[in-house]
Design an enzyme around this catalytic site. Structure first.
Site, PDB file in Angstrom:
ATOM      1  N   ASN A  41       0.803  -1.233   0.000  1.00 28.78           N
ATOM      2  CA  ASN A  41       0.000   0.000   0.000  1.00 28.78           C
ATOM      3  C   ASN A  41       0.839   1.288   0.000  1.00 28.78           C
ATOM      4  O   ASN A  41       0.426   2.279  -0.579  1.00 28.78           O
ATOM      5  CB  ASN A  41      -1.044  -0.001   1.124  1.00 28.78           C
ATOM      6  CG  ASN A  41      -0.451  -0.033   2.500  1.00 28.78           C
ATOM      7  OD1 ASN A  41       0.697  -0.426   2.693  1.00 28.78           O
ATOM      8  ND2 ASN A  41      -1.226   0.364   3.486  1.00 28.78           N
ATOM      9  N   GLU A  75       4.956  -4.107  12.206  1.00 26.84           N
ATOM     10  CA  GLU A  75       3.891  -3.101  12.076  1.00 26.84           C
ATOM     11  C   GLU A  75       2.765  -3.750  11.288  1.00 26.84           C
ATOM     12  O   GLU A  75       2.912  -4.020  10.092  1.00 26.84           O
ATOM     13  CB  GLU A  75       4.419  -1.853  11.351  1.00 26.84           C
ATOM     14  CG  GLU A  75       5.517  -1.117  12.097  1.00 26.84           C
ATOM     15  CD  GLU A  75       5.004  -0.394  13.351  1.00 26.84           C
ATOM     16  OE1 GLU A  75       3.784  -0.355  13.580  1.00 26.84           O
ATOM     17  OE2 GLU A  75       5.846   0.137  14.095  1.00 26.84           O
ATOM     18  N   CYS A 124      -3.352   1.251   6.860  1.00 28.75           N
ATOM     19  CA  CYS A 124      -3.436   0.579   8.170  1.00 28.75           C
ATOM     20  C   CYS A 124      -4.143   1.455   9.200  1.00 28.75           C
ATOM     21  O   CYS A 124      -4.746   0.946  10.136  1.00 28.75           O
ATOM     22  CB  CYS A 124      -2.041   0.228   8.665  1.00 28.75           C
ATOM     23  SG  CYS A 124      -0.930   1.656   8.702  1.00 28.75           S
TER      24      CYS A 124
HETATM   25  P1  NAD Z   1       0.974  -9.024   3.450  1.00 26.93           P
HETATM   26  O1  NAD Z   1       1.136  -9.453   4.857  1.00 26.93           O
HETATM   27  O2  NAD Z   1       0.146  -9.839   2.547  1.00 26.93           O
HETATM   28  O3  NAD Z   1       2.420  -8.894   2.735  1.00 26.93           O
HETATM   29  C1  NAD Z   1       3.426  -8.053   3.232  1.00 26.93           C
HETATM   30  C2  NAD Z   1       4.788  -8.585   2.808  1.00 26.93           C
HETATM   31  O4  NAD Z   1       5.049  -9.817   3.476  1.00 26.93           O
HETATM   32  C3  NAD Z   1       4.922  -8.873   1.318  1.00 26.93           C
HETATM   33  O5  NAD Z   1       6.192  -8.456   0.886  1.00 26.93           O
HETATM   34  C4  NAD Z   1       4.794 -10.394   1.263  1.00 26.93           C
HETATM   35  O6  NAD Z   1       5.400 -10.986   0.150  1.00 26.93           O
HETATM   36  C5  NAD Z   1       5.509 -10.785   2.532  1.00 26.93           C
HETATM   37  N1  NAD Z   1       5.195 -12.122   3.071  1.00 26.93           N
HETATM   38  C6  NAD Z   1       4.079 -12.856   2.886  1.00 26.93           C
HETATM   39  N2  NAD Z   1       4.159 -14.010   3.591  1.00 26.93           N
HETATM   40  C7  NAD Z   1       5.352 -13.996   4.230  1.00 26.93           C
HETATM   41  C8  NAD Z   1       6.015 -14.892   5.118  1.00 26.93           C
HETATM   42  N3  NAD Z   1       5.454 -16.043   5.495  1.00 26.93           N
HETATM   43  N4  NAD Z   1       7.211 -14.550   5.606  1.00 26.93           N
HETATM   44  C9  NAD Z   1       7.787 -13.367   5.258  1.00 26.93           C
HETATM   45  N5  NAD Z   1       7.226 -12.489   4.403  1.00 26.93           N
HETATM   46  C10 NAD Z   1       6.013 -12.793   3.908  1.00 26.93           C
HETATM   47  O7  NAD Z   1       0.424  -7.508   3.513  1.00 26.93           O
HETATM   48  P2  NAD Z   1      -0.092  -6.575   2.311  1.00 26.93           P
HETATM   49  O8  NAD Z   1      -1.388  -7.103   1.798  1.00 26.93           O
HETATM   50  O9  NAD Z   1       1.001  -6.312   1.348  1.00 26.93           O
HETATM   51  O10 NAD Z   1      -0.352  -5.214   3.101  1.00 26.93           O
HETATM   52  C11 NAD Z   1      -1.560  -4.887   3.720  1.00 26.93           C
HETATM   53  C12 NAD Z   1      -1.490  -5.084   5.218  1.00 26.93           C
HETATM   54  O11 NAD Z   1      -0.396  -4.349   5.761  1.00 26.93           O
HETATM   55  C13 NAD Z   1      -2.715  -4.564   5.948  1.00 26.93           C
HETATM   56  O12 NAD Z   1      -3.082  -5.474   6.954  1.00 26.93           O
HETATM   57  C14 NAD Z   1      -2.247  -3.252   6.541  1.00 26.93           C
HETATM   58  O13 NAD Z   1      -2.981  -2.832   7.688  1.00 26.93           O
HETATM   59  C15 NAD Z   1      -0.827  -3.582   6.877  1.00 26.93           C
HETATM   60  N6  NAD Z   1      -0.026  -2.371   7.004  1.00 26.93           N
HETATM   61  C16 NAD Z   1       0.377  -1.984   8.243  1.00 26.93           C
HETATM   62  C17 NAD Z   1       1.083  -0.804   8.412  1.00 26.93           C
HETATM   63  C18 NAD Z   1       1.554  -0.355   9.767  1.00 26.93           C
HETATM   64  O14 NAD Z   1       2.427   0.524   9.827  1.00 26.93           O
HETATM   65  N7  NAD Z   1       1.039  -0.902  10.864  1.00 26.93           N
HETATM   66  C19 NAD Z   1       1.379  -0.017   7.285  1.00 26.93           C
HETATM   67  C20 NAD Z   1       0.966  -0.461   6.032  1.00 26.93           C
HETATM   68  C21 NAD Z   1       0.255  -1.631   5.897  1.00 26.93           C
END
Ligand code: NAD
Length: 492
Positions: free
Chosen positions: A158, A253, A287
């Site tokens: 995002n 996060e 988020c």
């Molecule tokens: P996601 O968890 O699907 O993916 C995030 C990253 O993790 C990607 O690079 C993905 O390839 C990787 N990944 C997936 N499985 C993994 C594993 N088993 N081990 C290591 N890496 C792995 O998240 P998304 O759909 O890209 O993002 C949306 C989510 O992120 C929402 O829940 C949002 O709230 C959260 N988010 C949180 C913050 C914050 O600061 N708290 C900021 C932005 C987004």
């Protein structure tokens, strides 16, 4: 848009653009259907190689004079900002974020992150402690910091270049090297950023980029050479990483379920402004989005009517058009979850008002009235352009519902009464509480992070350094006067 060729379809390890040895990842724009490129993903062995390269580059990077490291980071700010348009267009193609949102992402957040981290490193101070164990004036206790070594940065779709940049910048600023696994939805825009590191004078191997999906990220988490992990993404992935990481330092996060509370004495128009930003910026894929709007019954109808009128004017459409205010969702998974949450609310009695039609990944701004706390939309992160309104009878009821979620990232409360704002701010269990401001407000130099299943630490500016450095205590004995009586030690 022509297909991207060459370096941007590869991984960057030790300054060389290289293909991984895993399966091919077909990258296309979800909202427009445009093929972007094919990328060979990194296997466990490729990840091992990248981490070894980062380990080898780390001592020299840490040994560089701080002012030289800082100058390179300042240069990164300049070169990334100079390439704003190209990177912003690519993020828009990859994710459907509007072009004004992606320009803002590069110019306001991604590029300046390097400058801000540089300034923060210049002010990262140690401490001198009093000696309390020995009756002498011989001891000097000095608290210093050293880099942890290799930091893994795993980023979401995002804010693909912003979130990665804040982590990378602060990790590098204090002498670590980095292996970055960007989201599989945004590999090319992230490669564009990585490609600029050489131009800014970052030595080979200091930043490495490995392309792939979840398995590549999981291999990075497991890798024995990784010392700390900065992960931003969903709670489900974060919990998996927490289980795998063992004793490695982690800064996680995760998801949010932001409540926006509108009390009886609120400035209702300001609260509507807050809900528009909270629910529809980036089509709700933030988020800190307002995921539940808790409105006091005395202002409920006025709030719903004003919000409804504003939603009807929202310009939804082509994300490359500068006039567009809300674009599509990034991918099918997000769309499926939004649809399911809205359907569940409808099935359980909520009134659904949609302003436009569904079209591919374009989901219309949706107002839900009559939402109750048991509905899925009120219990879990939706991550879409939906404003779910829950009517409440008291401040206490609003706080109780707000605190009932497992996620505790950001909350907001609208009231004109200072004491109420203070009391509610204290009662909410969230990492950040915004008063008379949208849930989506945040400050780049203030601590950011959540409680419960929203995360395990705080990030931004100096708060990164708890994860990216080890605290080290140096105990000196000047050894030029008689040794003191170690009374306290003998008592222990
Ligand atoms: P996601 O968890 O699907 O993916 C995030 C990253 O993790 C990607 O690079 C993905 O390839 C990787 N990944 C997936 N499985 C993994 C594993 N088993 N081990 C290591 N890496 C792995 O998240 P998304 O759909 O890209 O993002 C949306 C989510 O992120 C929402 O829940 C949002 O709230 C959260 N988010 C949180 C913050 C914050 O600061 N708290 C900021 C932005 C987004």
């Amino acid at each position: 848009m022509t297909t991207v060729q060459g370096t941007l379809s590869r991984s960057l390890i030790g300054g060389s653009w290289t293909d991984g040895h895993g399966e091919m990842m077909h990258v296309r724009s979800g909202w427009s259907g445009t093929p972007i490129t094919d990328i060979a993903t990194c296997t466990e062995a490729d990840v091992r190689h990248a981490v070894q390269v980062a380990e080898a580059a780390q001592p020299a990077w840490a040994a560089l004079a701080l002012v030289d490291r800082v100058e390179i980071l300042r240069e990164l700010n300049r070169v990334i900002a100079a390439n704003t348009e190209e990177i912003a267009q690519m993020i828009t193609l990859e994710t459907g974020k509007t072009i004004s949102e992606t320009r803002e992402e590069i110019l306001e957040y991604s590029a300046p992150a390097y400058q801000k981290a540089a300034e923060e490193a210049l002010r990262h101070r140690g401490l001198s402690l009093p000696s309390t164990q020995e009756r002498s004036n011989n001891k000097r206790l000095v608290l210093t910091h050293r880099p942890v070594g290799v930091v893994a940065v795993i980023s979401p779709y995002n804010f693909p270049t912003d979130i990665a940049s804040i982590g990378i910048a602060h990790a590098l600023a204090v002498g670590n090297t980095v292996v970055w696994k960007p989201s599989e939805w945004t590999p090319v825009s992230c490669a564009m950023v990585a490609a600029l590191f050489a131009e800014a004078g970052v030595p080979d191997g200091v930043l490495n980029l490995i392309q792939g999906k979840g398995e590549t990220g999981a291999a990075l988490v497991r890798d024995p050479g990784v010392d700390a992990i900065f992960f931003t993404g969903s709670t489900a992935t974060g919990e998996r990483i927490a289980r795998e990481a063992g004793l490695k330092k982690t800064l996680l996060e995760l998801g949010g379920d932001g409540p926006q509370i509108v009390l009886a004495d609120a400035d209702v128009e300001a609260a509507v402004d807050g809900a528009m930003l909270g629910c529809f910026y980036l089509a709700g894929q933030v988020c800190t989005s307002a995921e539940r709007i808790l409105v006091h019954e005395s202002v409920h109808d006025e709030f719903v009517s004003l919000l409804s009128a504003r939603m009807a004017t929202l310009r939804v459409g082509d994300p490359t058009d500068e006039a567009t205010e809300m674009g599509p969702l990034c991918n099918e998974g997000t769309l499926a979850r939004v649809r399911a949450h809205v359907q569940d609310a409808r099935d359980r009695g909520a009134e659904v008002r949609q302003f436009g039609e569904e079209d591919g990944l374009f989901y219309p701004p949706t107002l839900l009235v009559g939402v109750t706390p048991d509905m899925e939309i009120a219990r879990a992160e939706t991550f879409g352009p939906v404003a779910p309104v829950i009517k409440v009878a008291s401040t206490e009821e609003a706080v109780a519902i707000a605190n009932s979620s497992e996620l505790g990232l950001t909350a907001s409360v609208y009231t004109r009464d200072l004491a109420t704002a203070w009391r509610v701010g204290e009662a909410l269990q969230h990492g950040t509480v915004n008063i008379n401001e949208s849930t989506n407000y945040w400050d780049q130099l203030a601590p950011f992070g959540g409680t419960g299943k929203s995360g395990n630490a705080r990030e931004l500016s100096q708060w990164f350094f708890g994860t990216f450095t080890e605290t080290k205590l140096l105990n000196f004995d000047l050894n030029d006067q008689p040794r003191g009586d170690r009374r306290v030690m003998r008592q222990a």
